[in-house]
Design a protein around this motif. Sequence first.
Motif, short mmCIF file in Angstrom:
data_model
loop_
_atom_site.label_atom_id
_atom_site.label_comp_id
_atom_site.label_asym_id
_atom_site.label_seq_id
_atom_site.Cartn_x
_atom_site.Cartn_y
_atom_site.Cartn_z
N GLU A 76 -23.10 -5.94 -9.99
CA GLU A 76 -21.97 -5.18 -9.44
C GLU A 76 -21.75 -3.89 -10.22
O GLU A 76 -21.40 -2.88 -9.66
CB GLU A 76 -20.71 -6.04 -9.46
N GLY A 77 -22.00 -3.99 -11.54
CA GLY A 77 -21.84 -2.82 -12.38
C GLY A 77 -22.79 -1.71 -11.94
O GLY A 77 -22.39 -0.55 -11.83
N ARG B 193 0.80 -6.17 -13.03
CA ARG B 193 1.56 -5.07 -13.63
C ARG B 193 3.02 -5.45 -13.81
O ARG B 193 3.61 -5.23 -14.87
CB ARG B 193 1.44 -3.85 -12.74
N TYR C 254 -12.25 0.78 -13.18
CA TYR C 254 -12.21 2.18 -12.72
C TYR C 254 -12.61 2.34 -11.26
O TYR C 254 -12.91 3.43 -10.80
CB TYR C 254 -13.04 3.06 -13.66
N TYR D 177 8.76 4.79 -6.54
CA TYR D 177 8.75 3.41 -7.04
C TYR D 177 8.45 3.40 -8.53
O TYR D 177 9.05 2.63 -9.29
CB TYR D 177 7.69 2.64 -6.26
N LYS E 267 -8.16 0.93 -3.62
CA LYS E 267 -8.28 0.72 -2.17
C LYS E 267 -9.56 -0.04 -1.81
O LYS E 267 -9.67 -0.57 -0.71
CB LYS E 267 -8.21 2.05 -1.43
N LYS E 268 -10.51 -0.10 -2.75
CA LYS E 268 -11.76 -0.83 -2.46
C LYS E 268 -11.60 -2.33 -2.65
O LYS E 268 -12.51 -3.10 -2.35
CB LYS E 268 -12.88 -0.31 -3.36
N GLN F 135 -22.20 -9.89 -12.89
CA GLN F 135 -21.42 -8.78 -13.43
C GLN F 135 -22.28 -7.52 -13.49
O GLN F 135 -21.86 -6.45 -13.09
CB GLN F 135 -20.93 -9.17 -14.83
N TRP G 194 -21.70 -0.13 -8.73
CA TRP G 194 -20.60 0.80 -8.92
C TRP G 194 -21.12 2.13 -9.48
O TRP G 194 -20.74 3.22 -9.07
CB TRP G 194 -19.59 0.17 -9.87
N ASP H 206 -5.22 2.68 -13.66
CA ASP H 206 -4.05 3.55 -13.53
C ASP H 206 -2.95 2.86 -12.74
O ASP H 206 -1.76 3.06 -13.01
CB ASP H 206 -4.43 4.87 -12.85
N ILE I 148 -0.59 0.71 -14.80
CA ILE I 148 0.42 1.32 -15.67
C ILE I 148 1.31 2.25 -14.86
O ILE I 148 1.94 3.17 -15.39
CB ILE I 148 -0.23 2.11 -16.83
N PHE J 16 -0.22 13.11 -14.61
CA PHE J 16 -0.18 11.83 -13.90
C PHE J 16 0.93 11.85 -12.86
O PHE J 16 0.74 11.43 -11.71
CB PHE J 16 0.04 10.69 -14.91
N GLN K 171 0.83 -1.21 0.00
CA GLN K 171 0.00 0.00 0.00
C GLN K 171 0.86 1.26 0.00
O GLN K 171 0.41 2.32 -0.40
CB GLN K 171 -0.93 0.00 1.21
N LEU L 171 1.20 0.73 -4.73
CA LEU L 171 -0.08 1.19 -5.25
C LEU L 171 -0.33 2.65 -4.88
O LEU L 171 0.17 3.14 -3.88
CB LEU L 171 -1.23 0.35 -4.66
N VAL L 172 -1.13 3.32 -5.70
CA VAL L 172 -1.68 4.61 -5.30
C VAL L 172 -3.14 4.33 -4.99
O VAL L 172 -3.96 4.16 -5.88
CB VAL L 172 -1.53 5.66 -6.42
N SER M 241 -0.52 12.13 -4.33
CA SER M 241 -1.29 11.11 -3.63
C SER M 241 -0.39 10.20 -2.80
O SER M 241 -0.78 9.76 -1.72
CB SER M 241 -2.06 10.23 -4.62
N ASN M 242 0.78 9.85 -3.33
CA ASN M 242 1.64 8.90 -2.63
C ASN M 242 3.07 9.04 -3.14
O ASN M 242 3.46 8.40 -4.11
CB ASN M 242 1.12 7.47 -2.86
N PRO N 218 -5.97 5.79 -3.96
CA PRO N 218 -7.18 6.41 -4.53
C PRO N 218 -7.28 6.27 -6.05
O PRO N 218 -8.34 6.56 -6.62
CB PRO N 218 -7.06 7.89 -4.12
N TYR N 219 -6.22 5.83 -6.72
CA TYR N 219 -6.27 5.69 -8.17
C TYR N 219 -7.09 4.46 -8.57
O TYR N 219 -7.08 3.45 -7.87
CB TYR N 219 -4.86 5.50 -8.74
N ILE O 292 -0.62 -5.63 -8.47
CA ILE O 292 0.82 -5.40 -8.56
C ILE O 292 1.50 -6.51 -9.36
O ILE O 292 2.30 -6.24 -10.26
CB ILE O 292 1.43 -5.33 -7.14
N ALA P 254 5.09 5.78 -3.65
CA ALA P 254 4.74 5.04 -4.85
C ALA P 254 5.25 5.76 -6.10
O ALA P 254 5.63 5.14 -7.08
CB ALA P 254 3.23 4.84 -4.93
N THR Q 214 -12.54 -7.49 -9.56
CA THR Q 214 -12.94 -6.09 -9.38
C THR Q 214 -14.17 -5.84 -10.23
O THR Q 214 -14.29 -6.37 -11.33
CB THR Q 214 -11.80 -5.13 -9.77
N PRO Q 215 -15.11 -5.02 -9.73
CA PRO Q 215 -16.32 -4.76 -10.51
C PRO Q 215 -16.04 -4.00 -11.80
O PRO Q 215 -16.83 -4.09 -12.74
CB PRO Q 215 -17.20 -3.92 -9.57
N SER Q 216 -14.96 -3.27 -11.84
CA SER Q 216 -14.66 -2.46 -13.02
C SER Q 216 -13.20 -2.04 -12.96
O SER Q 216 -12.63 -1.98 -11.88
CB SER Q 216 -15.58 -1.22 -13.05
#
Lengths: 356, 270, 374
Positions: C5-6, B180, B162, C247, B166-167, C2, C9, B120, B123, C233, B108, B112-113, C240-241, B115-116, B177, C244, B158-160
């Motif tokens: 969950e969609g 990637r 986007y 890294y 963190k969720k 699917q 979201w 994202d 990459i 970016f 963490q 990872l970032v 944000s971090n 909130p991204y 990770i 990272a 993951t649901p998406s």
Amino acid sequence: MDWKRFGFIALIIAILFGTVVLVGHTASSPLVIITSMLATTIAVATPLTLGALSGIFCERAGVVNIGIEGMMLTAAFFGWLAAIYMSAILNISPLPCLFTGVAVGMLSGGLMALLHAVLSITFKVDQIIGGTVINILAVGITGFMNRQLFFEKNSIFGGSVPHAPGVLPRFSFPFLSDIPVFGRIFDQQLITWAAIILVIVVHFVLFKTRWGLRTRAVGEHPRAADTVGINVERTRYINVIIGGMLAGLGGAYFTIESVPSFEPLMTNGRGFIALAAMIFGNWTPFGAWSAALVFGAAQALQIKLQYFRDLIPPQLAFLQISYVVGLAPYILTMLILTGIIGKTVPPVADGQPYEK
Amino acid sequence: MMVGREVILKVEKNIAKPGDEILRVENLKVRDTRGLETVRGINFHVRAGEILGIAGVQGNGQTELVEALTGLRSMVGGKMWFSGKDMTGRPPRPITETGMAHIPEDRQRHGLVLPYPVADNMILNTYYKRPYGVWGWMMPEAIDRNARKLIDDFDVRTPSPYVPVKKLSGGNQQKVIVARELSRGIKLLIANQPTRGLDVGSIEYIHKEIVAMRDRGIGVLLVSAELDEIMALSDRIAVMYRGQIVTTVDAAKVTREQLGLWMAGAHPEE
Amino acid sequence: MQEKEGRKWWRNFAEDSISSILVPLLAVLTAVVIGGLVIALSGGNPFFAYAGLFEGAFGSQKALSETAVWATPYIFAGLAVALAFKGGLFNIGAEGQLAFGAVAGALIGYALPDWVGHDIPATLHVPLAVGAGVLAGTLWAAIPGMLKAYTGGHEVINTIMMNYIALNMTSFLLNGPMQDPVLTSVSSRTPPIAESAYIPQIFDGLRVHWGFVLALIMAVLVWLVLWKTTLGFEIRTVGSNPDAAKYAGINVKRTIILTMAFSGALAGLAGAIEVTGLNHRHELGFSIGYGFDAIAIALLGKTHPLGVVLAAFLFAAMRNGATRMQFLTQIPVDIISVIQALILVFIAADAIIRFIYRIRIKGERVVLTRGWGG
């Protein structure tokens, strides 16, 4: 306080005092100049000292307080307001009015601190944002009320500022103030004396009492403090409010000790410089005080050079420009924050809200 | 996530066919954040197609070692060659570009970032290269395509693409990770505590991926405080104690007990 | 599965959007109500006061034009603070950067024709004057950026110190080397800039100038840079971090300096545009408070360029309408500062707003700044 930092303080003070002696030596003896410069330094360092002590109280408990500037401004206004109202309405001797003013100043500083505590401890707002809110609110409230009460046609005093009850009297330290020449240093006004005593008191409270131990525990390791039964939130609340009252006393210096009047924005960044003094002093009362004296000396330089204005030799003409000399405390602050004179370490949990 | 079967830590794997040397470290010295020298003159090498496990109780310099190898921390002394090039003291980007993958210890903080969105984070260290970054502009279609492919290939739940990363659950965050790092052409994988705090399903999955990487001819440096993990995956094992490597042994010829003693500070010759 | 969950979201997204608009709106509303109470307590009629405020801000073509005039520097400066926030930096120094932007713009505006010895075409003079302001703001902000990157000196105190230094230095310049030789009652000001450096007005007879359009374009540009470019970016990742970011191979120090420089460029632009588009000279004291208003605007706009534009309009309307309000009801314009500070309180502690209005949407705590250690 290590030798490197002590040496730096000595060097800066020597440069500042040396400059004044150099300029003024034709008018009076170096000893007299140094003495009066020292007396001024101690006096103008007062709000910085009190602001730094305020910061120490908050940050030792883990709450960053950049709202000291705003707390000072609020206290300067309301303390002064209380003093002149009391004087104008009751028409009594100035001293009780001034003391009431100081008390009201401390109270209003404490109230602003309470707001900071609510924001940063209860609502866990980013503490630097919380402090900025305090600063902006203070400018708004004092500016609005100053105009509303004194400069509007239908204001209470009919658009004029009533006569102020003056400033706090001096207190001469017995015996010490009788020493020829040097005695002047021990002849200071009351808040200045209070600030010096408070440096000792805060040192004692922080390092020799149970409360101080709790405060430091909460600021270094709140979770551990919590497990041994210290109420983290309550400790932080009390410390922030005490800090606000100290800042309030520092604010009262501006309108009840230094000059008997209020101007918008008159604290002029002292609250922020006080924070730099706190950082340079490694979050200790004596360290912060010595740093505050350096800033005080930089400000005393400006005052003394204005006094010796006509004696400034042409090759040092830039010293005549008060705008240039006035930069000294601000540049000094930035220099100190670079850490070239040694990095200091903040309390570990400084700035972090405590989540149970 | 519960698994309704016996936990199998014994990983199925063939005999290693090590190739050329891919990483060489000589007399490496590193200081920690407080200024103490926690890596005190280390020598080792990793070859393509083998897994070198670094065993050791946590806090014996492994964190600083990995940070120095990946360019996150400066070295005090020593040399490092990666893929035949002297990469001593280089920053993370050239090291990454030469083909090093890094699964960091604290996912963490470094990996990872939070909130991204997932896309994202997938990459995070290739965002500036084609097809994701072209002339300084981000290419949303390429980023989206990459994310959907990796979510599929590495079974990230993951649901998406986007959703903020963190969720996701810890296992799925680690899969982001892993996806990637393993999906770009790499020569060496450094995995530091890759399965710490994960559910059994994710542990198994990550173990399989690491062995698959080895079989594809990629060198792996595995750092772990879990003896079982080290024993199950490694071809060779180096034991780290107080900032030094006390011995390096063939994984097939060592017992759990021996390793445990060395990790606790016993001398190998005794 | 699917699909379900969609939808969930999608619903989250909708709720997030509502809360990100609803909370600022309620914060403004609450602050206005409390401000009304303050007006009532100090002997005024809040309804008349707010009616006057509204009339002054939107009541006529001229009022609308003036609101846009006020909004122009607010948008630039608000974008400056918001951009820095995105990069994890708190730029309290917009005030000083803006002041130097104005000084540099004014200098090129009045002195350049004398230096080169003949008139300069507007197509050259305007960009040069504005560019000088941008450059001044950039350099002034890059200093605390470098101090942060290389020494760890905290940008909050450093930018505040640089505000005071800028204030002192502009006072010196406007009372000395750059003072208008034609002395009037307002002595601390530069000579007027040449007409070739004027940014033209959009409509005849109204003061709103093309700088306003430029401000809107800048908002779009900042949005593009932050979310559509690799540089953006990098800025957002460092914000944000930072661990990272390192890294990921991003040069964190360089990004911190660049972020501050861009932030300062926007603030400097605010100053230069005020000089070339509106005041046509730089006067001491014109910029007092812009820097702090900019912080409030950036926070109210949730550090998003579109939010900043909307917040800037709100603040501009209040500042502009306040003059009319004071004229009609004798309530001092300073009440606006109180209301704005209250808005900021409620934005900062949106938990208060959620509590008052019983909004049950989970809020995300966004880390904007870090303590002295970082």
